[in-house]
Scaffold this motif. Sequence first.
Motif, PDB file in Angstrom:
ATOM      1  N   LEU A  40     -36.772 -38.141 -31.119  1.00 50.69           N
ATOM      2  CA  LEU A  40     -37.910 -37.246 -31.371  1.00 50.69           C
ATOM      3  C   LEU A  40     -38.239 -37.186 -32.860  1.00 50.69           C
ATOM      4  N   ILE A  41     -37.206 -37.062 -33.675  1.00 50.31           N
ATOM      5  CA  ILE A  41     -37.409 -37.020 -35.128  1.00 50.31           C
ATOM      6  C   ILE A  41     -38.020 -38.334 -35.613  1.00 50.31           C
ATOM      7  N   LYS A  42     -37.490 -39.448 -35.105  1.00 55.29           N
ATOM      8  CA  LYS A  42     -37.993 -40.764 -35.497  1.00 55.29           C
ATOM      9  C   LYS A  42     -39.465 -40.929 -35.126  1.00 55.29           C
ATOM     10  N   SER A  43     -39.897 -40.270 -34.054  1.00 52.97           N
ATOM     11  CA  SER A  43     -41.293 -40.348 -33.619  1.00 52.97           C
ATOM     12  C   SER A  43     -42.201 -39.407 -34.388  1.00 52.97           C
ATOM     13  N   GLY A  47     -44.496 -23.367 -13.004  1.00 52.46           N
ATOM     14  CA  GLY A  47     -45.280 -24.298 -13.808  1.00 52.46           C
ATOM     15  C   GLY A  47     -44.449 -25.160 -14.735  1.00 52.46           C
ATOM     16  N   ASN A  48     -43.110 -25.042 -14.689  1.00 56.38           N
ATOM     17  CA  ASN A  48     -42.258 -25.904 -15.510  1.00 56.38           C
ATOM     18  C   ASN A  48     -42.353 -27.355 -15.038  1.00 56.38           C
ATOM     19  N   ILE A  49     -42.063 -28.273 -15.949  1.00 58.04           N
ATOM     20  CA  ILE A  49     -42.142 -29.707 -15.661  1.00 58.04           C
ATOM     21  C   ILE A  49     -40.722 -30.233 -15.454  1.00 58.04           C
ATOM     22  N   LEU A  50     -40.465 -30.853 -14.310  1.00 60.40           N
ATOM     23  CA  LEU A  50     -39.138 -31.366 -14.009  1.00 60.40           C
ATOM     24  C   LEU A  50     -38.985 -32.803 -14.495  1.00 60.40           C
ATOM     25  N   LEU A  51     -37.978 -33.023 -15.325  1.00 65.70           N
ATOM     26  CA  LEU A  51     -37.552 -34.375 -15.695  1.00 65.70           C
ATOM     27  C   LEU A  51     -36.371 -34.679 -14.790  1.00 65.70           C
ATOM     28  N   ASP A  52     -36.661 -35.190 -13.618  1.00 70.53           N
ATOM     29  CA  ASP A  52     -35.681 -35.232 -12.541  1.00 70.53           C
ATOM     30  C   ASP A  52     -34.449 -36.048 -12.907  1.00 70.53           C
ATOM     31  N   ALA A  53     -33.314 -35.590 -12.414  1.00 69.81           N
ATOM     32  CA  ALA A  53     -32.058 -36.294 -12.672  1.00 69.81           C
ATOM     33  C   ALA A  53     -32.123 -37.713 -12.121  1.00 69.81           C
ATOM     34  N   GLU A  54     -31.474 -38.627 -12.840  1.00 67.33           N
ATOM     35  CA  GLU A  54     -31.452 -40.029 -12.434  1.00 67.33           C
ATOM     36  C   GLU A  54     -30.156 -40.336 -11.673  1.00 67.33           C
ATOM     37  N   SER A  55     -30.159 -41.449 -10.995  1.00 68.91           N
ATOM     38  CA  SER A  55     -28.998 -41.855 -10.203  1.00 68.91           C
ATOM     39  C   SER A  55     -28.119 -42.827 -10.983  1.00 68.91           C
ATOM     40  N   GLY A  56     -26.829 -42.777 -10.705  1.00 72.60           N
ATOM     41  CA  GLY A  56     -25.894 -43.674 -11.358  1.00 72.60           C
ATOM     42  C   GLY A  56     -24.488 -43.102 -11.283  1.00 72.60           C
ATOM     43  N   GLU A  57     -23.599 -43.638 -12.091  1.00 70.49           N
ATOM     44  CA  GLU A  57     -22.221 -43.159 -12.110  1.00 70.49           C
ATOM     45  C   GLU A  57     -22.150 -41.817 -12.808  1.00 70.49           C
ATOM     46  N   LEU A  58     -21.436 -40.866 -12.206  1.00 71.99           N
ATOM     47  CA  LEU A  58     -21.319 -39.514 -12.733  1.00 71.99           C
ATOM     48  C   LEU A  58     -19.942 -39.305 -13.349  1.00 71.99           C
ATOM     49  N   ALA A  59     -19.807 -38.233 -14.140  1.00 69.68           N
ATOM     50  CA  ALA A  59     -18.547 -37.973 -14.829  1.00 69.68           C
ATOM     51  C   ALA A  59     -17.392 -37.769 -13.854  1.00 69.68           C
ATOM     52  N   SER A  60     -17.696 -37.296 -12.657  1.00 72.99           N
ATOM     53  CA  SER A  60     -16.661 -37.050 -11.650  1.00 72.99           C
ATOM     54  C   SER A  60     -16.094 -38.337 -11.067  1.00 72.99           C
ATOM     55  N   GLY A  61     -16.787 -39.432 -11.295  1.00 69.90           N
ATOM     56  CA  GLY A  61     -16.413 -40.701 -10.671  1.00 69.90           C
ATOM     57  C   GLY A  61     -17.255 -41.018  -9.465  1.00 69.90           C
ATOM     58  N   PRO A 111     -32.388 -40.391 -22.626  1.00 72.98           N
ATOM     59  CA  PRO A 111     -33.236 -39.936 -23.734  1.00 72.98           C
ATOM     60  C   PRO A 111     -34.494 -40.778 -23.937  1.00 72.98           C
ATOM     61  N   GLU A 112     -34.385 -42.086 -23.760  1.00 76.13           N
ATOM     62  CA  GLU A 112     -35.571 -42.941 -23.913  1.00 76.13           C
ATOM     63  C   GLU A 112     -36.645 -42.605 -22.876  1.00 76.13           C
ATOM     64  N   HIS A 113     -36.187 -42.258 -21.663  1.00 75.85           N
ATOM     65  CA  HIS A 113     -37.129 -41.898 -20.608  1.00 75.85           C
ATOM     66  C   HIS A 113     -37.751 -40.532 -20.871  1.00 75.85           C
ATOM     67  N   ILE A 114     -36.950 -39.612 -21.420  1.00 76.48           N
ATOM     68  CA  ILE A 114     -37.497 -38.296 -21.786  1.00 76.48           C
ATOM     69  C   ILE A 114     -38.551 -38.457 -22.871  1.00 76.48           C
ATOM     70  N   LEU A 115     -38.249 -39.289 -23.873  1.00 78.72           N
ATOM     71  CA  LEU A 115     -39.226 -39.530 -24.936  1.00 78.72           C
ATOM     72  C   LEU A 115     -40.532 -40.062 -24.360  1.00 78.72           C
ATOM     73  N   ALA A 116     -40.445 -40.966 -23.389  1.00 78.29           N
ATOM     74  CA  ALA A 116     -41.655 -41.513 -22.767  1.00 78.29           C
ATOM     75  C   ALA A 116     -42.453 -40.412 -22.071  1.00 78.29           C
ATOM     76  N   GLN A 117     -41.753 -39.476 -21.426  1.00 80.41           N
ATOM     77  CA  GLN A 117     -42.440 -38.363 -20.756  1.00 80.41           C
ATOM     78  C   GLN A 117     -43.090 -37.434 -21.770  1.00 80.41           C
ATOM     79  N   VAL A 118     -42.428 -37.222 -22.898  1.00 84.01           N
ATOM     80  CA  VAL A 118     -42.996 -36.386 -23.963  1.00 84.01           C
ATOM     81  C   VAL A 118     -44.250 -37.031 -24.539  1.00 84.01           C
ATOM     82  N   GLU A 119     -44.165 -38.336 -24.781  1.00 80.81           N
ATOM     83  CA  GLU A 119     -45.328 -39.059 -25.309  1.00 80.81           C
ATOM     84  C   GLU A 119     -46.484 -38.998 -24.314  1.00 80.81           C
ATOM     85  N   LYS A 120     -46.172 -39.172 -23.048  1.00 85.80           N
ATOM     86  CA  LYS A 120     -47.205 -39.096 -22.009  1.00 85.80           C
ATOM     87  C   LYS A 120     -47.833 -37.708 -21.972  1.00 85.80           C
ATOM     88  N   PHE A 121     -46.995 -36.671 -22.120  1.00 87.37           N
ATOM     89  CA  PHE A 121     -47.489 -35.290 -22.109  1.00 87.37           C
ATOM     90  C   PHE A 121     -48.509 -35.058 -23.217  1.00 87.37           C
TER      91      PHE A 121
END
Length: 402
Positions: free
Chosen positions: A28-31, A145-159, A169-179
Motif C-alpha cells: 500500500l505504501i509503495k502504491s 454494506g461492508n465489502i468481503l475480501l473472501d478467504a482463499e483456499s489452500g494449506e492452513l496453519a492447522s495442517g 496481500p497482492e490480491h487485496i491490493l488489486a481489490q483496493v485499486e479496483k475500488f
Amino acid sequence: MNLQGKRILLGVTGSIAAYKSALLTRLLIKSGAEVQIIMSTSAFDFITPLTLATLSKRPVFSAFADQTTREWTNHVELGLWADLFIVAPLSANTLGKFANGLCDNLLSATYLSARCPVMLAPAMDLDMYQHPSVRENLRKVLSFGNILLDAESGELASGLSGQGRMMEPEHILAQVEKFFRKKKDFQGKKVLITMGPTQEALDPVRFISNHSSGKMGLAIAKSFKERGAEVFLVSGPVSVSINPGDFHFFMVRSADEMYEASKKLHSQMDICVFAAAVADYSPVEIAPEKIKKNDSEMSILLKKNVDIALELGKSKKPGQLHVGFALETESEEIHAKAKLDKKSFDLIVLNSAREEGAGFQHDTNRVKIFDRDGMKIDSGLIPKSEVADLILDEIKKAPVWI
C-alpha cells in the motif's frame, strides 16, 4: 494504479495470518497510499507494532490512551480520516464484535464510528470459517454494506487444507485499486434489475421453483450502485442477504407478481436487466388446502406464465437498453442469440448449466456476452462480482449510448 493521496486505515487482529499485514502495508505504501495501523492487543502475539510502525512510517495505535503520555487516541477522528478501512486479517472474535456492535477496544470502536467503506479479510481455520455462527456473522456484516475480501483456499496453519486463508496481500491490493478505480459512469441512470427465482404455488404449502440463488443479480445491482446508478431491484425469494436500504427494493413471489412490479417501473428506466430465473409455467389451479397423498401418481395441469422480458420489450422506448440472461444445456449459443431479436435485447448474457463452478448457487460464473453483431466476451470462470463489472462495461459500449 497509483494510490497517491489515498488514506487507508489497516486493522490487524489476532491471527497467524497477521504476518501478511506487513507485506500488505508495504504494498500500500509503495502504491502511494498513507497507511495508519490499528492493532488489537491479541495481534501482538503474532507481529510486533514496531514492525508495522516502521513499514507504515506512522505510530501504531492499539489503546484508547497512550500508556506513557496518557494522550487519548481519538477513534472518531481516525474513522473520519480514512478513505478506506481494511481489516486484514479479521479473526472470528473481531468479526463477532463487528457483527453485534461490541466495542471493547480501539479497533472495534473505530469500526463502529467509521464513515468510509470497510473491507474485511477473514482468516481462520477451515471448520471455524464454515461454522454457522461465523457464516451468520459474515452475513450480518455484509448486510451493513461492508465489502468481503473472501478467504482463499489452500494449506492452513492447522495442517488442514481448504478455505480459510487470508486473501493474499497482492490480491487485496488489486481489490483496493479496483475500488478506487471505479467511475461513477452510470450517475443519473435508473436501472431495473429482476433477480432470483419465482415460486408458483401448488397449494398453501408447496410450490414449483428452481435453484436460482439471486447471487448474480445482486452482484449486478451492487456494481450499478457503486458506479452511480439508482437501482430498482425486483426480487423473488432468494437465499442471499440484501440490504434494502441500498436499493429501491421490491420483494415478489410469483411470475405474475414480478411482471406487475416490473411493468410499473419499466417506463421510468434507462436500463433493464432481466436476470431473474422466472418459472415458465404455473399450475392452472391452486388447491385451497394442502394436497393429500392418496394415489401413486398425480397430474398437475400447468399454464404458460407471462414472459416478462418479451412483454416489456414490446414497450421498449428509444434510448432504453434491455439486457437478458439465458441458461441453456444444449445448442447454447444458438438459443441465446435467437432471444436477442425475439425479446428486443441489446445484449444477452449466456450461462451454461454444464460449466463446473458456474450458474446457480455458485459464487463464480462463466458467461458469454452477445450483441447483435456476435459474441463480445467469454469471461472464463471468475467471481460473479467481476462478471457484473464485465456486463456493465459492455453496456457502456452499446450503440444506444453512442
